[in-house]
Design a protein around this motif. Structure first.
Motif, PDB file in Angstrom:
ATOM      1  N   ARG A  96    -102.386  38.336   3.512  1.00  0.00           N
ATOM      2  CA  ARG A  96    -101.965  39.456   2.683  1.00  0.00           C
ATOM      3  C   ARG A  96    -101.535  40.596   3.612  1.00  0.00           C
ATOM      4  NH1 ARG A  96    -106.187  42.666  -1.197  1.00  0.00           N
ATOM      5  NH2 ARG A  96    -104.746  44.228  -1.959  1.00  0.00           N
ATOM      6  N   PHE A  97    -100.476  41.304   3.240  1.00  0.00           N
ATOM      7  CA  PHE A  97    -100.001  42.410   4.066  1.00  0.00           C
ATOM      8  C   PHE A  97    -101.140  43.407   4.266  1.00  0.00           C
ATOM      9  CE2 PHE A  97     -97.708  46.526   4.486  1.00  0.00           C
ATOM     10  CZ  PHE A  97     -97.092  46.256   5.691  1.00  0.00           C
ATOM     11  N   GLY A  98    -101.504  43.626   5.518  1.00  0.00           N
ATOM     12  CA  GLY A  98    -102.714  44.403   5.776  1.00  0.00           C
ATOM     13  C   GLY A  98    -102.471  45.769   6.386  1.00  0.00           C
ATOM     14  N   LEU A  99    -101.221  46.211   6.386  1.00  0.00           N
ATOM     15  CA  LEU A  99    -100.935  47.520   6.959  1.00  0.00           C
ATOM     16  C   LEU A  99    -100.911  48.580   5.858  1.00  0.00           C
ATOM     17  CD1 LEU A  99     -98.213  46.487   9.522  1.00  0.00           C
ATOM     18  CD2 LEU A  99    -100.662  46.798   9.885  1.00  0.00           C
ATOM     19  N   TYR A 100    -100.741  49.830   6.284  1.00  0.00           N
ATOM     20  CA  TYR A 100    -100.806  50.932   5.338  1.00  0.00           C
ATOM     21  C   TYR A 100     -99.430  51.189   4.747  1.00  0.00           C
ATOM     22  CZ  TYR A 100    -105.336  51.299   7.370  1.00  0.00           C
ATOM     23  OH  TYR A 100    -106.592  50.996   7.784  1.00  0.00           O
TER      24      TYR A 100
ATOM     25  N   ASP B  93     -98.517  53.471   2.814  1.00  0.00           N
ATOM     26  CA  ASP B  93     -98.162  54.887   2.738  1.00  0.00           C
ATOM     27  C   ASP B  93     -98.014  55.517   4.118  1.00  0.00           C
ATOM     28  OD1 ASP B  93    -100.824  54.424   3.069  1.00  0.00           O
ATOM     29  OD2 ASP B  93    -101.514  55.886   1.604  1.00  0.00           O
ATOM     30  N   LEU B  94     -97.965  54.661   5.147  1.00  0.00           N
ATOM     31  CA  LEU B  94     -97.627  55.139   6.481  1.00  0.00           C
ATOM     32  C   LEU B  94     -96.257  54.563   6.850  1.00  0.00           C
ATOM     33  CD1 LEU B  94    -100.497  56.185   6.734  1.00  0.00           C
ATOM     34  CD2 LEU B  94    -100.715  55.035   8.920  1.00  0.00           C
ATOM     35  N   THR B  95     -95.528  55.262   7.715  1.00  0.00           N
ATOM     36  CA  THR B  95     -94.226  54.750   8.117  1.00  0.00           C
ATOM     37  C   THR B  95     -94.413  53.614   9.121  1.00  0.00           C
ATOM     38  OG1 THR B  95     -94.014  56.240   9.984  1.00  0.00           O
ATOM     39  CG2 THR B  95     -93.205  57.041   7.864  1.00  0.00           C
TER      40      THR B  95
ATOM     41  N   GLU C  66     -95.713  55.061  12.296  1.00  0.00           N
ATOM     42  CA  GLU C  66     -97.107  55.501  12.200  1.00  0.00           C
ATOM     43  C   GLU C  66     -98.068  54.323  12.209  1.00  0.00           C
ATOM     44  OE1 GLU C  66     -96.228  59.598   9.634  1.00  0.00           O
ATOM     45  OE2 GLU C  66     -96.653  57.724   8.607  1.00  0.00           O
TER      46      GLU C  66
ATOM     47  N   PHE D 295    -100.743  53.741  15.109  1.00  0.00           N
ATOM     48  CA  PHE D 295    -102.153  53.634  14.721  1.00  0.00           C
ATOM     49  C   PHE D 295    -102.809  52.454  15.442  1.00  0.00           C
ATOM     50  CE2 PHE D 295    -105.286  51.936  11.526  1.00  0.00           C
ATOM     51  CZ  PHE D 295    -106.225  52.934  11.681  1.00  0.00           C
ATOM     52  N   TYR D 296    -102.128  51.300  15.410  1.00  0.00           N
ATOM     53  CA  TYR D 296    -102.715  50.135  16.073  1.00  0.00           C
ATOM     54  C   TYR D 296    -102.700  50.283  17.596  1.00  0.00           C
ATOM     55  CZ  TYR D 296    -103.967  47.737  11.905  1.00  0.00           C
ATOM     56  OH  TYR D 296    -104.611  47.415  10.742  1.00  0.00           O
TER      57      TYR D 296
ATOM     58  N   ALA E 214    -107.418  58.528  15.968  1.00  0.00           N
ATOM     59  CA  ALA E 214    -106.394  57.735  15.282  1.00  0.00           C
ATOM     60  C   ALA E 214    -106.766  57.548  13.815  1.00  0.00           C
ATOM     61  CB  ALA E 214    -106.236  56.376  15.970  1.00  0.00           C
TER      62      ALA E 214
ATOM     63  N   GLN F 215    -102.377  59.911   5.096  1.00  0.00           N
ATOM     64  CA  GLN F 215    -102.470  59.284   3.774  1.00  0.00           C
ATOM     65  C   GLN F 215    -102.808  60.313   2.701  1.00  0.00           C
ATOM     66  OE1 GLN F 215    -105.269  55.991   4.762  1.00  0.00           O
ATOM     67  NE2 GLN F 215    -103.670  54.706   3.901  1.00  0.00           N
TER      68      GLN F 215
ATOM     69  N   ARG G 191     -99.915  62.440   1.654  1.00  0.00           N
ATOM     70  CA  ARG G 191     -98.897  61.797   0.814  1.00  0.00           C
ATOM     71  C   ARG G 191     -99.447  61.367  -0.532  1.00  0.00           C
ATOM     72  NH1 ARG G 191     -96.511  58.512   5.946  1.00  0.00           N
ATOM     73  NH2 ARG G 191     -95.610  60.356   6.899  1.00  0.00           N
TER      74      ARG G 191
ATOM     75  N   GLY H  52    -106.346  45.644   0.939  1.00  0.00           N
ATOM     76  CA  GLY H  52    -106.241  44.568   1.924  1.00  0.00           C
ATOM     77  C   GLY H  52    -106.056  45.054   3.343  1.00  0.00           C
ATOM     78  N   THR H  53    -106.186  46.368   3.557  1.00  0.00           N
ATOM     79  CA  THR H  53    -106.017  46.883   4.911  1.00  0.00           C
ATOM     80  C   THR H  53    -107.300  46.732   5.737  1.00  0.00           C
ATOM     81  OG1 THR H  53    -106.554  49.070   4.067  1.00  0.00           O
ATOM     82  CG2 THR H  53    -104.245  48.540   4.298  1.00  0.00           C
TER      83      THR H  53
ATOM     84  N   GLN I 152    -107.463  43.711   8.201  1.00  0.00           N
ATOM     85  CA  GLN I 152    -106.729  43.944   9.428  1.00  0.00           C
ATOM     86  C   GLN I 152    -107.502  44.894  10.354  1.00  0.00           C
ATOM     87  OE1 GLN I 152    -103.273  42.247   9.245  1.00  0.00           O
ATOM     88  NE2 GLN I 152    -104.413  42.136  11.127  1.00  0.00           N
TER      89      GLN I 152
END
Lengths: 331, 373
Positions: free
Chosen positions: A103-107, A109-111, A114, A118-119, B10, B18, B21, B207-208, B211
Motif C-alpha cells: 500500500r502506498f505508504g508516503l504522505y 499531503d506532502l510534496t 518533502e 523526510f526520508y 524531521a 501536514q 495543509r 498506511g504511512t 513505512q
C-alpha cells in the motif's frame, strides 16, 4: 548526537566478496491466531541478486517481507538480513534495508520533495551528498518536474516511483519491495524494472514480491510461495526446464469439455486452460498425442490449432501449486 | 540506540507541514479554543444580574418606596411589575415573568418608626435553586443594609457592630474572574488531547505507519517530534485565551507571564502525551478522539474544581480528583491571574505538572510500537 556510521548505508553486514547470503530465512514462521500465514520457510538470497518471491494473493508474501523488514515479529524461526537477526535486533536490520510496502505508504499531503527530504532526514543522509543523490533519483524516476506536487496528486506509477526514490535515498544494501508494479501502467512498470536492474548492477540485493509470473523472468532467482510455503526455488530458466515433458497449446472448439477429457486421459501430466487455449503437458508427443487427439475428436471436440510451446513461468507456477496441493492432500 | 535531533526535527517539520495543509485541524487548533473561551465565559456565569422582580407594596409610604428603590439601585434587580393584589404573585411566578416577588406589608413605615421589627416577604421561584438562593442572598443583603441605615438614623448614639468584609483577589466577586482562568485549563486539556489523538491513528489508517516503522526512527523521536508543533499551537492558544480573559472579560493578570509559559508547557506536554498515548493505543482516529474527549472533558469539568468545589465531594471523588491534571493547572492559573503569586506558592502544582508531563510523554512513548499487528 550519534555516530551510527550510517552515512553510506553500505557499511556493516558482510564484507565484499563474502559468500554469506545477504538474506537468509531459517524456518521463518508467522501465525495469526488459527492461520499460519508463513509456514517455516527457508531460503537464501545472495548479495547483489534480484530475487522474486512469487505467489497468489494470501500466499504469505507480505507477511514474509514485513518480518524481513523488522516490522513484524516472527512466531518462530529467524531470518538474517545483512547478517542481522530480525528476531534479536529488528532495529538493527532497519539501518541496512529499505522496505516498500504494498500500500502506498508516503504522505499524500506532502510534496514529492518533502517526502524525499523526510526520508533522507530519517536515515540521516549527509547534507553534502543529498543534491547528487536527488539528481540521480530524479533522473531515474523523471519526477523532477513534479518536485512540488503533492504526493496524493501523482498517478499510480509516479507514486510507486516516488516510493522507490524514498527507499533509495539512503542507499540501502538490501531492498525489500512488496508488489511494486501492482496496478502500474506498462510504461511506469518498465521504468521501475530499469531502476531495479540499475540497483542490482550497483550491488544492491533486491527481494521483490509479485503475484504474476510475467515479471519473474527478470529475476536471478525465483521462489514460488503458496499457502505460506516455498514450493519451488530456482532460476527462472531452470524452473521452466524442470517442468519436463512437452507442452502443447491446443485450441479446441469446446474448451471446458476438452479440458475435462484431457485431465481424465492417461499420459496427460497436466492440463490447464488459458483463455480459449489449453496447455497440455505430456511425456512424449509422438507416443501420447495421437491417442489423445483421436479421443477428443471421437467426443465431438474439434481442434482448431495445435502447436508445441515452451512452458512459460505461469505454467510452472500452476503446475507447482497443483503438485503442492496434491502432496498436501495425500498426507 | 542513540536519539537523533535530525530525525526528531524531521518528524516535527513533517507534522507541522501536514497541520498547515489541514484546514480542519487548523480550525480545531486555533478557532475552537478562542470560541470556547468566549462562549463558556459568557454562558457559565454565576453572577446574577437584572433579576426581574414584582413588587406588591401595601404600605405605599416613603420608607417602603426607599426599600424598593434600594432594590432597583443595587443593579441586581429590575422592578418589572407592580402588583395590586396578593393573588397576582402566583401567576407571575408561574409564567416566569418574574423570579422574585417582594411583598411589603401595611404598617412597614410605622413599625420602623416605633422601633419594632418590620417584616418584608420575598417569594422566590425555586425551580432554579442556584439562581433562587443567589437572588435571596442579594435580597437579604439589600434589606439588612437598608435596615442598618434606618437603625442608624433612628438611634444615632448606639453604633451597631458592623462587620467590614473585604474580599481579596476577586474584589468584585465576579464569577468570570473565577471561571475564566479555570476555563483556560479545561480548554487546553480538551483541545490538546483531541488534536494529538489524531496524529498516530492517522498514520495507521493511511498506511504511512508501516513505512515509518521500517525506518531506524526511534519511538521517542516520533513522539517528541509529533508533540512539538502541537506544543507551539497550545502555547499560542494559552496566550490568546489569557488575552481574551483580560480584554473581553476584564480578568486581571497579576502574575509572572514566564511562570505561566513554563507551567503551560509542562501541562501541555502532559495532555498532548495523553492524546498521543490514546492515539497509539486505539489506532482509529474516530474512536481515539471520542475517548480523548471523554478522558479529558468530564474529569476537567467535574473534578477539577472549575465549577464544583472538590472539598465538598465524597472521599472517593476527592481521591480521584488528585489525578486530574487540570485541577493543578487551574490553581496555577487562578493564582497567576488573580493573586499574582509566584513559584514559592505554586511549587506543589509545579511538581504535579512535572509528574504529569513525564507520565503523559512516557505513556505515549511506551504505547508507540514500530510493529505491525
Amino acid at each position: 548526537m550519534t555516530t551510527e556510521g550510517q552515512a553510506d548505508g553500505r557499511m556493516g553486514g558482510w564484507a565484499d566478496g563474502d559468500p554469506r547470503p545477504a538474506i537468509s530465512l531459517r524456518a521463518l514462521t508467522r501465525k495469526f491466531k488459527d492461520l499460519t500465514a508463513v509456514d517455516g520457510i527457508s531460503f537464501d538470497v545472495q548479495p547483489g541478486e534480484l530475487f522474486g518471491l512469487v505467489g497468489p494473493d494470501g500466499a504469505g508474501k507480505t507477511t514474509t517481507l514485513r518480518m524481513l523488514s523488522g516490522v513484524l515479529r516472527p512466531t518462530s524461526g529467524d531470518a538474517l538480513v545483512g547478517g542481522t537477526s530480525v528476531v534479536r535486533d529488528p532495529e538493527g536490520v532497519k539501518h541496512r534495508i529499505a522496505y516498500m510496502s504494498q500500500r502506498f505508504g508516503l504522505y499524500t499531503d506532502l510534496t514529492v520533495r518533502e517526502n524525499i527530504d523526510f526520508y533522507a532526514d530519517l536515515y540521516r543522509v549527509p547534507a553534502a551528498e543529498r543534491p547528487a543523490r536527488l539528481e540521480r533519483l530524479y533522473h531515474f524516476s523523471a519526477l523532477g518536474p513534479f518536485e512540488n506536487r503533492l504526493a496524493g496528486k501523482l498517478s499510480g506509477g509516479m507514486k510507486q516511483k516516488l516510493s522507490l526514490c524514498c527507499a533509495l535515498i539512503h542507499r540501502p544494501e538490501i531492498l525489500l519491495l512488496d508488489e511494486p508494479t501492482f496496478g502500474v501502467d506498462p510504461i511506469s512498470r518498465r521504468d521501475l524494472w530499469l531502476i531495479l536492474h540499475e540497483m542490482v548492477a550497483e550491488g544492491v540485493t533486491v527481494l521483490v514480491t509479485m503475484a504474476y509470473m510475467d515479471e519473474a523472468e527478470r529475476c536471478d532467482h525465483v521462489g514460488l510461495i503458496n499457502r505460506g510455503r516455498i514450493i519451488a526455488l530456482d532460476r527462472p530458466a531452470a524452473l521452466q526446464k524442470n517442468l519436463g515433458g512437452h507442452m502443447l497449446a491446443v485450441r479446441p472448439s469446446n474448451g471446458r469439455q476438452a479440458l475435462d477429457l484431457l485431465r481424465a486421459a492417461p499420459g496427460v501430466r497436466r492440463a490447464a486452460l488459458f483463455g480459449d487455449t489449453i496447455h497440455v503437458t505430456i511425456e512424449s508427443r509422438e507416443r501420447d498425442w495421437p491417442g489423445l487427439e483421436a479421443g477428443l475428436r471421437n467426443a465431438g471436440v474439434d481442434l482448431l490449432d495445435v502447436h508445441e510451446i515452451e512452458p512459460g513461468l505461469e505454467d510452472v507456477f500452476i503446475q507447482q501449486v497443483a503438485a503442492a496441493d496434491a502432496a498436501e492432500a495425500a498426507v | 540506540m542513540a536519539l537523533s535531533a535530525q530525525r526528531l526535527w524531521a518528524i516535527a517539520r513533517k507534522e507541522a507541514i501536514q497541520l498547515r495543509r489541514d484546514l480542519r485541524s487548523l480550525g480545531m487548533a486555533f478557532v475552537v479554543p478562542a470560541f470556547m473561551i468566549v462562549f463558556f465565559g459568557y454562558v457559565i456565569s454565576f453572577d446574577v444580574k437584572d433579576i426581574r422582580i414584582a413588587v406588591f407594596d401595601q404600605d405605599r409610604t416613603q420608607r417602603s418606596r426607599e426599600l424598593v428603590q434600594a432594590f432597583s439601585a443595587s443593579g441586581r434587580f429590575q422592578v418589572a411589575e407592580r402588583l395590586e393584589r396578593y393573588g397576582d404573585i402566583e401567576p407571575m411566578l408561574d409564567a416566569g415573568a418574574v423570579r422574585l416577588a417582594l411583598v411589603i406589608p401595611p404598617g412597614f413605615q410605622r413599625d420602623l418608626g416605633t422601633g419594632r421589627t418590620a417584616t418584608v416577604q420575598a417569594a422566590v421561584d425555586g425551580a432554579d435553586a442556584n439562581t433562587a438562593s443567589i437572588a435571596l442572598n442579594y435580597a437579604q443583603a439589600i434589606v439588612s443594609a437598608y435596615s442598618a441605615g434606618v437603625l442608624l438614623r433612628a438611634t444615632p448614639r448606639a453604633s451597631p457592630v458592623v462587620a467590614q468584609a473585604r474580599v481579596w483577589y476577586n474584589e468584585t466577586l465576579s464569577s468570570s474572574n473565577m471561571i475564566v482562568p479555570g476555563l483556560v485549563a479545561m480548554i487546553m486539556m480538551i483541545i490538546s488531547a483531541m488534536l494529538t489523538a489524531l496524529t498516530v491513528a492517522r498514520e495507521w489508517e493511511r498506511g504511512t505507519m508501516e513505512q515509518l516503522a521500517a525506518t531506524p526512527v526511534h519511538p521517542t523521536e516520533v513522539i517528541i517530534g509529533k508533540l512539538l508543533p502541537y506544543l507551539a499551537i497550545g502555547l499560542i492558544d494559552v496566550s490568546v485565551a489569557v488575552f481574551i480573559g483580560m480584554f473581553v472579560f476584564g480578568v486581571p493578570f497579576r502574575g509572572n507571564p514566564l511562570l505561566l509559559v513554563g507551567m503551560a508547557t509542562l501541562f501541555l506536554f502532559g495532555t498532548l502525551g495523553l492524546g498521543v498515548f490514546i492515539s497509539a493505543t486505539i489506532k482509529s482516529q474516530l474512536l481515539a478522539t471520542q475517548i480523548a474527549m471523554m478522558a479529558t472533558y468530564l474529569p476537567s469539568l467535574l473534578l477539577s474544581g472549575l465549577m464544583f468545589d472538590v472539598a465538598s465531594m465524597p472521599w472517593v471523588l476527592r481521591i480521584i480528583s488528585n489525578a486530574v491534571p487540570a485541577k493543578y493547572f487551574i490553581v496555577v492559573l487562578r493564582g497567576l491571574f488573580l493573586k499574582g503569586v509566584g513559584f514559592s506558592v505554586l511549587w506543589v502544582q509545579g511538581v504535579a505538572m512535572v509528574i504529569f508531563a513525564f507520565v503523559g510523554v512516557s505513556l505515549a512513548i511506551r504505547a508507540f510500537r514500530k510493529e505491525i499487528a
